[in-house]
Design a protein around this motif. Structure first.
Motif, PDB file in Angstrom:
ATOM      1  N   SER A 134      79.728  30.341 -18.005  1.00  0.00           N
ATOM      2  CA  SER A 134      80.093  29.407 -16.942  1.00  0.00           C
ATOM      3  C   SER A 134      79.581  29.910 -15.596  1.00  0.00           C
ATOM      4  CB  SER A 134      81.612  29.248 -16.896  1.00  0.00           C
ATOM      5  OG  SER A 134      81.994  28.460 -15.793  1.00  0.00           O
ATOM      6  N   THR A 135      78.922  29.025 -14.858  1.00  0.00           N
ATOM      7  CA  THR A 135      78.432  29.398 -13.529  1.00  0.00           C
ATOM      8  C   THR A 135      79.598  29.774 -12.616  1.00  0.00           C
ATOM      9  OG1 THR A 135      76.547  27.901 -13.776  1.00  0.00           O
ATOM     10  CG2 THR A 135      77.113  28.586 -11.531  1.00  0.00           C
ATOM     11  N   VAL A 136      80.662  28.991 -12.697  1.00  0.00           N
ATOM     12  CA  VAL A 136      81.859  29.248 -11.892  1.00  0.00           C
ATOM     13  C   VAL A 136      82.772  30.195 -12.661  1.00  0.00           C
ATOM     14  CG1 VAL A 136      83.875  28.212 -10.803  1.00  0.00           C
ATOM     15  CG2 VAL A 136      81.696  26.984 -10.814  1.00  0.00           C
ATOM     16  N   GLY A 137      83.135  31.290 -12.047  1.00  0.00           N
ATOM     17  CA  GLY A 137      84.057  32.214 -12.694  1.00  0.00           C
ATOM     18  C   GLY A 137      83.405  33.460 -13.269  1.00  0.00           C
ATOM     19  N   SER A 138      82.089  33.432 -13.474  1.00  0.00           N
ATOM     20  CA  SER A 138      81.399  34.638 -13.936  1.00  0.00           C
ATOM     21  C   SER A 138      81.221  35.596 -12.764  1.00  0.00           C
ATOM     22  CB  SER A 138      80.042  34.275 -14.534  1.00  0.00           C
ATOM     23  OG  SER A 138      80.192  33.513 -15.713  1.00  0.00           O
ATOM     24  N   VAL A 139      81.284  36.879 -13.048  1.00  0.00           N
ATOM     25  CA  VAL A 139      81.161  37.899 -12.007  1.00  0.00           C
ATOM     26  C   VAL A 139      79.697  38.063 -11.606  1.00  0.00           C
ATOM     27  CG1 VAL A 139      81.427  40.371 -11.515  1.00  0.00           C
ATOM     28  CG2 VAL A 139      83.235  39.133 -12.720  1.00  0.00           C
ATOM     29  N   GLY A 140      79.437  38.102 -10.311  1.00  0.00           N
ATOM     30  CA  GLY A 140      78.110  38.419  -9.811  1.00  0.00           C
ATOM     31  C   GLY A 140      77.114  37.280  -9.799  1.00  0.00           C
ATOM     32  N   VAL A 141      77.546  36.055 -10.036  1.00  0.00           N
ATOM     33  CA  VAL A 141      76.631  34.903 -10.021  1.00  0.00           C
ATOM     34  C   VAL A 141      76.515  34.391  -8.590  1.00  0.00           C
ATOM     35  CG1 VAL A 141      76.232  32.560 -10.838  1.00  0.00           C
ATOM     36  CG2 VAL A 141      77.125  34.279 -12.399  1.00  0.00           C
ATOM     37  N   ASP A 142      75.320  34.501  -8.004  1.00  0.00           N
ATOM     38  CA  ASP A 142      75.100  34.065  -6.625  1.00  0.00           C
ATOM     39  C   ASP A 142      73.963  33.047  -6.550  1.00  0.00           C
ATOM     40  OD1 ASP A 142      73.036  35.761  -7.244  1.00  0.00           O
ATOM     41  OD2 ASP A 142      73.343  37.139  -5.555  1.00  0.00           O
ATOM     42  N   TRP A 143      73.805  32.254  -7.608  1.00  0.00           N
ATOM     43  CA  TRP A 143      72.816  31.176  -7.626  1.00  0.00           C
ATOM     44  C   TRP A 143      73.459  29.958  -8.306  1.00  0.00           C
ATOM     45  CZ3 TRP A 143      72.930  35.325 -10.893  1.00  0.00           C
ATOM     46  CH2 TRP A 143      72.878  35.085 -12.262  1.00  0.00           C
ATOM     47  N   PRO A 144      72.855  28.774  -8.172  1.00  0.00           N
ATOM     48  CA  PRO A 144      73.531  27.546  -8.616  1.00  0.00           C
ATOM     49  C   PRO A 144      73.373  27.200 -10.093  1.00  0.00           C
ATOM     50  CG  PRO A 144      71.511  26.971  -7.482  1.00  0.00           C
ATOM     51  CD  PRO A 144      71.646  28.470  -7.376  1.00  0.00           C
ATOM     52  N   GLY A 145      73.378  28.204 -10.948  1.00  0.00           N
ATOM     53  CA  GLY A 145      73.309  27.950 -12.379  1.00  0.00           C
ATOM     54  C   GLY A 145      71.893  27.782 -12.886  1.00  0.00           C
ATOM     55  N   ASP A 146      71.763  27.667 -14.211  1.00  0.00           N
ATOM     56  CA  ASP A 146      70.448  27.581 -14.847  1.00  0.00           C
ATOM     57  C   ASP A 146      70.276  26.338 -15.726  1.00  0.00           C
ATOM     58  OD1 ASP A 146      69.568  30.169 -13.887  1.00  0.00           O
ATOM     59  OD2 ASP A 146      70.884  31.073 -15.395  1.00  0.00           O
ATOM     60  N   PHE A 147      71.354  25.964 -16.442  1.00  0.00           N
ATOM     61  CA  PHE A 147      71.199  24.936 -17.474  1.00  0.00           C
ATOM     62  C   PHE A 147      72.382  23.979 -17.505  1.00  0.00           C
ATOM     63  CE2 PHE A 147      68.854  28.605 -19.285  1.00  0.00           C
ATOM     64  CZ  PHE A 147      67.616  28.023 -19.492  1.00  0.00           C
ATOM     65  N   ASP A 148      72.065  22.760 -17.942  1.00  0.00           N
ATOM     66  CA  ASP A 148      73.074  21.819 -18.420  1.00  0.00           C
ATOM     67  C   ASP A 148      73.059  21.857 -19.944  1.00  0.00           C
ATOM     68  OD1 ASP A 148      74.098  20.179 -15.991  1.00  0.00           O
ATOM     69  OD2 ASP A 148      71.927  20.245 -15.714  1.00  0.00           O
ATOM     70  N   MET A 149      74.133  21.397 -20.578  1.00  0.00           N
ATOM     71  CA  MET A 149      74.226  21.408 -22.038  1.00  0.00           C
ATOM     72  C   MET A 149      74.743  20.056 -22.517  1.00  0.00           C
ATOM     73  SD  MET A 149      76.547  23.845 -24.547  1.00  0.00           S
ATOM     74  CE  MET A 149      75.891  25.392 -23.929  1.00  0.00           C
ATOM     75  N   ASP A 150      74.110  19.508 -23.563  1.00  0.00           N
ATOM     76  CA  ASP A 150      74.565  18.227 -24.101  1.00  0.00           C
ATOM     77  C   ASP A 150      75.608  18.455 -25.205  1.00  0.00           C
ATOM     78  OD1 ASP A 150      73.306  18.778 -26.545  1.00  0.00           O
ATOM     79  OD2 ASP A 150      71.645  17.373 -26.216  1.00  0.00           O
ATOM     80  N   PRO A 151      76.186  17.403 -25.779  1.00  0.00           N
ATOM     81  CA  PRO A 151      77.225  17.593 -26.801  1.00  0.00           C
ATOM     82  C   PRO A 151      76.747  18.307 -28.063  1.00  0.00           C
ATOM     83  CG  PRO A 151      77.329  15.376 -25.889  1.00  0.00           C
ATOM     84  CD  PRO A 151      76.065  15.984 -25.370  1.00  0.00           C
ATOM     85  N   PHE A 152      75.434  18.415 -28.227  1.00  0.00           N
ATOM     86  CA  PHE A 152      74.885  19.084 -29.402  1.00  0.00           C
ATOM     87  C   PHE A 152      74.416  20.505 -29.080  1.00  0.00           C
ATOM     88  CE2 PHE A 152      74.239  14.504 -29.832  1.00  0.00           C
ATOM     89  CZ  PHE A 152      74.900  14.274 -31.036  1.00  0.00           C
ATOM     90  N   ASN A 153      74.850  21.020 -27.944  1.00  0.00           N
ATOM     91  CA  ASN A 153      74.541  22.372 -27.485  1.00  0.00           C
ATOM     92  C   ASN A 153      73.080  22.564 -27.072  1.00  0.00           C
ATOM     93  OD1 ASN A 153      77.043  22.733 -29.356  1.00  0.00           O
ATOM     94  ND2 ASN A 153      76.977  24.611 -28.162  1.00  0.00           N
ATOM     95  N   ARG A 154      72.338  21.456 -26.924  1.00  0.00           N
ATOM     96  CA  ARG A 154      70.968  21.581 -26.438  1.00  0.00           C
ATOM     97  C   ARG A 154      70.989  21.784 -24.921  1.00  0.00           C
ATOM     98  NH1 ARG A 154      69.764  17.218 -30.408  1.00  0.00           N
ATOM     99  NH2 ARG A 154      70.404  15.793 -28.738  1.00  0.00           N
ATOM    100  N   LEU A 155      70.143  22.700 -24.462  1.00  0.00           N
ATOM    101  CA  LEU A 155      70.089  23.030 -23.047  1.00  0.00           C
ATOM    102  C   LEU A 155      68.963  22.281 -22.349  1.00  0.00           C
ATOM    103  CD1 LEU A 155      70.515  26.922 -23.215  1.00  0.00           C
ATOM    104  CD2 LEU A 155      72.289  25.224 -22.729  1.00  0.00           C
ATOM    105  N   THR A 156      69.204  21.915 -21.104  1.00  0.00           N
ATOM    106  CA  THR A 156      68.176  21.344 -20.247  1.00  0.00           C
ATOM    107  C   THR A 156      68.192  22.072 -18.911  1.00  0.00           C
ATOM    108  OG1 THR A 156      69.727  19.609 -19.536  1.00  0.00           O
ATOM    109  CG2 THR A 156      68.177  19.053 -21.296  1.00  0.00           C
ATOM    110  N   LYS A 157      67.031  22.144 -18.288  1.00  0.00           N
ATOM    111  CA  LYS A 157      66.875  22.879 -17.035  1.00  0.00           C
ATOM    112  C   LYS A 157      67.681  22.223 -15.922  1.00  0.00           C
ATOM    113  CE  LYS A 157      63.228  24.444 -13.867  1.00  0.00           C
ATOM    114  NZ  LYS A 157      61.771  24.379 -13.576  1.00  0.00           N
ATOM    115  N   ARG A 158      68.258  23.043 -15.065  1.00  0.00           N
ATOM    116  CA  ARG A 158      69.027  22.550 -13.920  1.00  0.00           C
ATOM    117  C   ARG A 158      68.162  21.685 -13.015  1.00  0.00           C
ATOM    118  NH1 ARG A 158      69.473  24.082  -8.597  1.00  0.00           N
ATOM    119  NH2 ARG A 158      68.071  25.845  -8.928  1.00  0.00           N
ATOM    120  N   ASP A 159      68.731  20.588 -12.564  1.00  0.00           N
ATOM    121  CA  ASP A 159      68.097  19.782 -11.534  1.00  0.00           C
ATOM    122  C   ASP A 159      68.043  20.627 -10.258  1.00  0.00           C
ATOM    123  OD1 ASP A 159      67.668  18.028  -9.312  1.00  0.00           O
ATOM    124  OD2 ASP A 159      68.396  16.332 -10.500  1.00  0.00           O
ATOM    125  N   PRO A 160      66.856  20.810  -9.667  1.00  0.00           N
ATOM    126  CA  PRO A 160      66.753  21.693  -8.492  1.00  0.00           C
ATOM    127  C   PRO A 160      67.588  21.236  -7.305  1.00  0.00           C
ATOM    128  CG  PRO A 160      64.724  20.428  -8.813  1.00  0.00           C
ATOM    129  CD  PRO A 160      65.556  20.230 -10.043  1.00  0.00           C
TER     130      PRO A 160
END
Length: 232
Positions: A134-160
């Motif tokens: 999780s982007t929110v709640g993880s220690v040391g994360v200082d960027w706006p995340g990397d991926f979105d995930m669909d209901p089938f666990n497939r990842l897509t790149k974050r919208d810039p």
């Protein structure tokens, strides 16, 4: 494949004289945390690339019993993660393999996170599978995340233009065939993730525990506090 060749510039001044993988968190080096995880799930051989302050890393690796260590020497020039994989392909072979960042560790959840990766990975439908947190709640994360995930666990790149709910947690499994035919010697790994995502062949497994990204000097104390709290 364990990535230990980076310059660790965000960890300066510590990394001016100590390679980032040898920084200790909770009394153990980042490199050992990584190798311990691999040994715990039965990995027999780990390829560790070295470049910055490589002699220190090689000396430390000689203290390891398991897994067996094979050093991929990049002293002649830093290759980035993608190039490091390409250089090591003759040692890796044709089977899918773990990729591991040494600055990522976590507090284990109820199940082994690496075993979950292995059990979920399907080479017929996936080119890579990544442990994500999780982007929110993880220690040391200082960027706006990397991926979105669909209901089938497939990842897509974050919208810039936005914030993504998941960050790459530094461990994954990837197929060596993705690097066949690459002519460059030094190149990044992330574009291979994004290409697989575009083709619907990048999957994520959400971390059950708490992720600790040790990317800056102040992150060391943050990670150690989180580890201490988990022991209460």
């Amino acid at each position: 494949m364990v990535f230990a060749a980076g310059l660790g510039t965000r960890m300066r001044p510590i990394t001016a004289t100590l390679p980032k993988p040898l920084i200790k968190v909770g009394g153990r080096t980042l490199l050992d945390h990584c190798l311990d995880r691999l040994a715990a799930v039965g990995v027999e051989t780990a390829i560790v690339n070295v470049h910055w302050l490589a002699d220190q890393i090689e000396a430390h690796l000689k203290t390891r019993v398991a897994p067996k260590i094979v050093v991929s020497d990049e002293r002649a020039g830093l290759l980035d993660q993608g190039g490091g994989i390409k250089k090591a392909l003759p040692l890796i072979g044709e089977a899918p393999f773990f990729i591991c960042n040494t600055d990522a560790l976590w507090i284990e959840g109820p199940r082994s996170e690496l075993e979950r990766l292995v059990n979920f990975f399907d080479p017929e439908t996936m080119d890579a599978i990544l442990l994500v947190a999780s982007t929110v709640g993880s220690v040391g994360v200082d960027w706006p995340g990397d991926f979105d995930m669909d209901p089938f666990n497939r990842l897509t790149k974050r919208d810039p233009r936005g914030v993504a709910p998941f960050v790459y947690a530094g461990f994954g499994i990837i197929k060596p065939q993705l690097f066949h035919g690459v002519t460059e010697d030094a190149f990044r790994l992330a574009p291979f993730f994004f290409r697989a995502a575009e083709q619907g062949r990048l999957t994520g497994v959400r971390l059950d525990g708490a992720w600790l990204h040790v990317g800056r000097p102040e992150s060391i104390a943050e990670a150690e506090r989180a580890i201490d709290r988990s022991r209460l």
